[in-house]
Design a protein around this motif. Structure first.
Motif, mmCIF file in Angstrom:
data_model
loop_
_atom_site.group_PDB
_atom_site.id
_atom_site.type_symbol
_atom_site.label_atom_id
_atom_site.label_comp_id
_atom_site.label_asym_id
_atom_site.label_seq_id
_atom_site.Cartn_x
_atom_site.Cartn_y
_atom_site.Cartn_z
ATOM 1 N N ALA A 1 35.357 38.150 42.260
ATOM 2 C CA ALA A 1 34.717 38.822 41.225
ATOM 3 C C ALA A 1 34.146 37.687 40.528
ATOM 4 N N ASN A 2 33.865 36.761 40.643
ATOM 5 C CA ASN A 2 32.906 35.281 39.919
ATOM 6 C C ASN A 2 31.005 35.555 40.501
ATOM 7 N N ALA B 1 45.687 36.510 38.828
ATOM 8 C CA ALA B 1 45.860 34.639 38.313
ATOM 9 C C ALA B 1 47.070 35.248 37.526
ATOM 10 N N TRP C 1 39.239 37.579 46.526
ATOM 11 C CA TRP C 1 39.114 38.804 45.451
ATOM 12 C C TRP C 1 38.550 38.143 44.168
ATOM 13 N N THR C 2 39.431 37.106 43.874
ATOM 14 C CA THR C 2 39.045 36.003 42.670
ATOM 15 C C THR C 2 37.556 35.365 42.677
ATOM 16 N N ASN C 3 37.431 35.172 43.949
ATOM 17 C CA ASN C 3 35.819 34.755 44.315
ATOM 18 C C ASN C 3 35.410 35.517 44.831
ATOM 19 N N SER D 1 42.572 35.288 46.354
ATOM 20 C CA SER D 1 42.022 34.619 46.130
ATOM 21 C C SER D 1 41.039 35.017 45.937
ATOM 22 N N ASP E 1 36.367 39.234 34.547
ATOM 23 C CA ASP E 1 37.733 38.073 33.629
ATOM 24 C C ASP E 1 38.933 38.431 33.808
ATOM 25 N N LYS F 1 39.511 39.375 37.332
ATOM 26 C CA LYS F 1 40.857 37.348 37.886
ATOM 27 C C LYS F 1 42.153 37.060 36.782
ATOM 28 N N SER F 2 42.160 37.374 35.613
ATOM 29 C CA SER F 2 43.703 37.184 34.811
ATOM 30 C C SER F 2 44.228 38.400 35.170
#
Length: 539
Positions: free
Chosen positions: A212-213, A185, A208-210, A206, A178, A181-182
């Motif tokens: 992380a999820n 963002a 990398w965010t995916n 983007s 989290d 991701k923050s």
């Protein structure tokens, strides 16, 4: 941990990054790059590629032997994999290279995390480092339970870090996803673009965010058996992913593997298939063959093995079989050996002396000369996580947590995963995965049909075949999570234990260099559930 382990973590990065966009030359003079000149841009690609080497070599052998997917060629070698088969030497030396290979390189990700960042220039690098650290840190917890974390990776400032509770580490890793991701963002305008230094997503934050999820999802799915407050925590965290984006393509690390030298080659290729000059085979190429267990699954149980588990394969050859092992000379099937059997014994008949070798197609293309296939494998890079693996997790989540993931469709996710597994194995362009999916749809334990329990079996069976080629240690951990039930993985004929190990013993390097903190784990404790078993597998 030993002092040298922490010193080497920085040296590895400097070494890996000192040669003009080549992150693979491990023979450079370590004085070429001084620690004070190291930046996240320099460290990150080497940290990723060097950590992957353990996944693409030691963890590949360990997972496949534990899952009864590979066997030693007893026609060519006497007593191969004796320790792995008997399991009477699961001690501090048993696959200690997993710990000793991963921990020092995780220190490189921690170095990036802690890099001065008052101006926000390193936001993207820090986020990516947190994600990669979690990806590999999970394996250490899953294989060892409690490990050093909060005091680890501090170099000479703390050479004897305490051991943290594995539950606390899992929660920290989930929180880090989290935080990462923050960071992405809310990256400051000054944040550096990762660009070519990002050997995973080429600077696409983007993606990398995916990722992380996806890693958070995998961490939480590993906790499927926990109860009480931990189950509440798991479900609350899973709910944050109900509409989250996950990876949309296979995730590779691509440092620029090349045939210029053995050191620059894809580590799986050079350790299991052929050298850079395409002139000599490593010992593993003649040592490793398919296990009878895997061969039966891939061939459609052509040997009519009597175990009830094998009946679901009867008469249905797997279209991916030759992407894992080549047919033996003149043969049309994968030919393997029963783990522990010697020539003349059941599972290794005297008229069966020629066995299948590993297929180089698993690291390259499905067509072309050997040199072309190897080049394409170098270009493709090391597979960290496949889209098929994600969709098998989604299929399981649809069964376990329908209220949390009402939009997940188990059947669609499962069938998509099987289709994607053909693609990641370079099989789908020549072989019909669609036909295979139709055929397995009436076979409980292999396709999406039958009871919920049979669907779990099907998920894990398909995951086993998928992960054999790139991350079987992940499958071994999943096998433990499912109570060592799925997939069917018989003990070797020489086994002295009733079941596979539930964890590993801490390595000798810890008992020597961090003796005041390392817990004492006996060989006997490795095979039973107890307080030292990874927390998610204690129930």
């Amino acid at each position: 941990m030993k002092k040298i382990k922490f010193l080497m973590s920085i040296i590895v990065c400097g070494v890996a990054l000192s040669s003009c966009n080549n992150y693979l030359d491990i023979n450079e003079n370590p004085n070429n790059v001084h620690q004070e000149n190291l930046t996240p841009q320099l460290i990150f690609p080497g940290a990723v590629s060097q950590t992957y080497r353990t996944q693409g070599t030691t963890m590949l052998t360990f997972g496949n032997i534990m899952m009864n997917s590979w066997a030693g060629n007893t026609y060519a070698y006497g007593g191969p994999f004796a320790s792995e088969y008997t399991l009477n030497s699961v001690n501090s030396s048993f696959y200690s290279d997993i710990w000793d290979g991963i921990y020092p390189n995780i220190a490189n990700f921690a170095f990036i995390e802690n890099y001065p960042n008052a101006d926000g220039k390193q936001d993207n690098y820090i986020a990516a480092a947190k994600i990669m650290k979690a990806y590999y840190m999970q394996y250490l917890v899953d294989l060892y339970g409690d490990v050093p974390y909060s005091e680890a990776f501090k170099g000479q400032n703390n050479l004897t870090p305490k051991y943290d509770d594995d539950v606390a580490i899992y929660k920290a890793l989930i929180n880090d996803m989290d935080v990462a991701k923050s960071l992405i963002a809310n990256a400051k305008p000054t944040a550096l673009s990762m660009g070519a230094a990002d050997i995973v997503f080429a600077g696409n934050m983007s993606s990398w965010t995916n990722f992380a999820n996806t890693i958070k999802f995998k961490l939480l799915m590993r906790m499927s058996n926990v109860t009480g407050d931990l189950a509440t925590y798991r479900d609350t965290q899973l709910a944050t992913l109900a509409s989250a984006p996950f990876i949309s393509a296979d995730v590779f690390e691509k440092p620029g593997y090349a045939g210029t030298s053995d050191a620059a080659m894809h580590p799986t290729t050079v350790n299991y298939f052929i050298n850079a000059a395409i002139s000599a085979y490593p010992q593993n190429y003649t040592l490793i063959t398919a296990s009878e267990n895997l061969a039966a699954a891939l061939n459609g149980n052509n040997l009519s093995l009597p175990d009830a588990y094998y009946q679901k394969y009867n008469g249905l050859p797997d279209p991916r079989r030759f992407r894992l092992f080549l047919p033996y000379s003149g043969g049309t099937v994968v030919r393997g050996i029963r783990q522990g059997a010697t020539p003349g014994q059941p599972g290794a008949p005297n008229d069966n002396t020629e066995v299948s070798k590993l297929s180089y197609f698993m690291v390259g293309s499905n067509t072309g000369t050997l040199s072309q296939v190897i080049k394409l494998g170098n270009d493709r890079g090391g597979l960290l996580m496949s889209l098929a693996e994600l969709n098998l997790l989604k299929a399981e989540a649809a069964l376990r947590y329908p209220a949390i993931f009402p939009t997940f469709d188990g059947l669609s996710s499962f069938n998509l995963a099987v289709t994607q597994s053909g693609k990641v194995m370079n099989a789908d362009t020549q072989l019909s995965m669609a036909s295979y999916i139709t055929q397995i749809s009436t076979r409980p334990g292999l396709g999406w049909v039958g009871t919920t329990e049979q669907k779990y079996e099907a998920i894990m069976t398909q995951k086993w075949i998928l992960l054999t080629q790139y991350n079987p240690t992940e499958m071994y951990i999943e096998y433990n999570r499912l109570g060592q039930k799925y997939p069917f993985s018989p003990m070797a004929t020489t086994a002295t234990r009733p079941n596979k190990p539930l964890r590993l013993v801490y390595p000798t390097s810890e008992y020597v260099g961090n003796s005041a903190n390392v817990p004492n784990v006996t060989s006997a404790e490795v095979f039973t559930k107890n307080s030292k078993t990874p927390f998610w597998n204690q129930n």
